[in-house]
Design a protein around this motif. Sequence first.
Motif, PDB file in Angstrom:
ATOM      1  N   THR A  44       0.855  -1.185   0.000  1.00  0.00           N
ATOM      2  CA  THR A  44       0.000   0.000   0.000  1.00  0.00           C
ATOM      3  C   THR A  44       0.889   1.232   0.000  1.00  0.00           C
ATOM      4  OG1 THR A  44      -1.622  -1.236   1.303  1.00  0.00           O
ATOM      5  CG2 THR A  44      -1.904   1.162   1.175  1.00  0.00           C
ATOM      6  N   GLU A  46       0.658   4.544   0.645  1.00  0.00           N
ATOM      7  CA  GLU A  46       0.691   5.544   1.708  1.00  0.00           C
ATOM      8  C   GLU A  46       1.548   5.148   2.899  1.00  0.00           C
ATOM      9  OE1 GLU A  46      -1.935   4.555   0.073  1.00  0.00           O
ATOM     10  OE2 GLU A  46      -3.302   6.215  -0.407  1.00  0.00           O
ATOM     11  N   TYR A  49       5.315   4.983   1.836  1.00  0.00           N
ATOM     12  CA  TYR A  49       5.901   6.316   1.683  1.00  0.00           C
ATOM     13  C   TYR A  49       6.124   6.959   3.048  1.00  0.00           C
ATOM     14  CZ  TYR A  49       4.677   6.023  -3.303  1.00  0.00           C
ATOM     15  OH  TYR A  49       4.581   5.657  -4.620  1.00  0.00           O
ATOM     16  N   SER A  50       5.219   6.685   3.985  1.00  0.00           N
ATOM     17  CA  SER A  50       5.365   7.229   5.345  1.00  0.00           C
ATOM     18  C   SER A  50       6.613   6.670   6.022  1.00  0.00           C
ATOM     19  CB  SER A  50       4.121   6.903   6.176  1.00  0.00           C
ATOM     20  OG  SER A  50       4.255   7.377   7.498  1.00  0.00           O
ATOM     21  N   GLU A 113       2.184  15.685  -3.197  1.00  0.00           N
ATOM     22  CA  GLU A 113       0.956  14.915  -3.049  1.00  0.00           C
ATOM     23  C   GLU A 113       1.176  13.502  -3.580  1.00  0.00           C
ATOM     24  OE1 GLU A 113      -1.108  16.414  -7.228  1.00  0.00           O
ATOM     25  OE2 GLU A 113      -1.886  17.099  -5.294  1.00  0.00           O
ATOM     26  N   LEU A 114       0.338  12.578  -3.145  1.00  0.00           N
ATOM     27  CA  LEU A 114       0.525  11.155  -3.446  1.00  0.00           C
ATOM     28  C   LEU A 114       0.653  10.896  -4.944  1.00  0.00           C
ATOM     29  CD1 LEU A 114       0.655   8.255  -2.398  1.00  0.00           C
ATOM     30  CD2 LEU A 114      -1.851   8.177  -2.511  1.00  0.00           C
ATOM     31  N   LYS A 118       4.014   9.148  -6.879  1.00  0.00           N
ATOM     32  CA  LYS A 118       3.981   7.967  -7.738  1.00  0.00           C
ATOM     33  C   LYS A 118       4.681   8.229  -9.071  1.00  0.00           C
ATOM     34  CE  LYS A 118      -0.195   5.853  -5.805  1.00  0.00           C
ATOM     35  NZ  LYS A 118      -1.603   5.467  -6.079  1.00  0.00           N
TER      36      LYS A 118
END
Length: 206
Positions: A44, A46, A49-50, A113-114, A118
Motif C-alpha cells: 500500500t 501511503e 511512503y510514510s 501529493e501522493l 507515484k
Amino acid sequence: MDKTNQQVQISPVEDLMREHGLLHRILLIYKDIIDRMTVSDIYTPEPIYSCIRESTIIVKRFIIEYHQVLEQDYVFPILSQHEKYKQLIQILLTQHEAAKCATDEILTILGSELKRIKIYQKRLLQLMSEFIQMYEPHSAREDTVIFPAFHQLTPPDTFRALGEKFEDIEEQKFGENGFQNVLEHVTQIEKSLAIYDLNQFTLKCR
C-alpha cells in the motif's frame, strides 16, 4: 547528560560506531522497501511512503546534521594533518555532501501529493539504492580506517574529553537519552514493516 546513570563513559569512537549501527538499520529499512516496490506489487503506497519519510527525516536530523558534523568538526581535522589520510578524508567529505543532496531530494519528492510521488517513484527508488551503495562502503571505511586512526592519533586526555563532549552535544540536540529515543523510533518503523524480529534473518543451514 545524566552521569549518575552512566557507569562507563562511552568513548567518541564507540559513540560514532553505534550511530553507524543505527544508520545501517535504516539502510535495511530502505532495502526492504525497495524490494517491496520492485519485486512485489503487494504493498500500500501511503504507509510505505510514510516509512520512507520517517526514516529519511532521521537520516537528515541524526546522521546528516549531527553525526556527520561531529566527524567533520572533531575527527577529520586531526587526520587531515597527516598526508596518509588527506585523500580519503576528501572523498568522505564529498560523500557527506552527496548524502545530504540525496536526502534532501528524497524528502522533496515525499513532500509532494501522493499522485506526484507515484510519478517520481522510480527516481525515489534510485536515490535510496544509491544512498545504500555509497554509505555501506563509506561507513565501513570509517569504522576500519578513520576511527582507529583517530583514536591512535588523539592524546588520551583529549580522547576522553571528546567522549563526554559528544554525549553533551547529543543531549543538547536530542534531549536526555537522545540516541535511545531515535533508536526506538527506528525500531517502530522496523516493526511496522515486520522486519524487527532478528530471527527471521537467520541462515537456514542444512
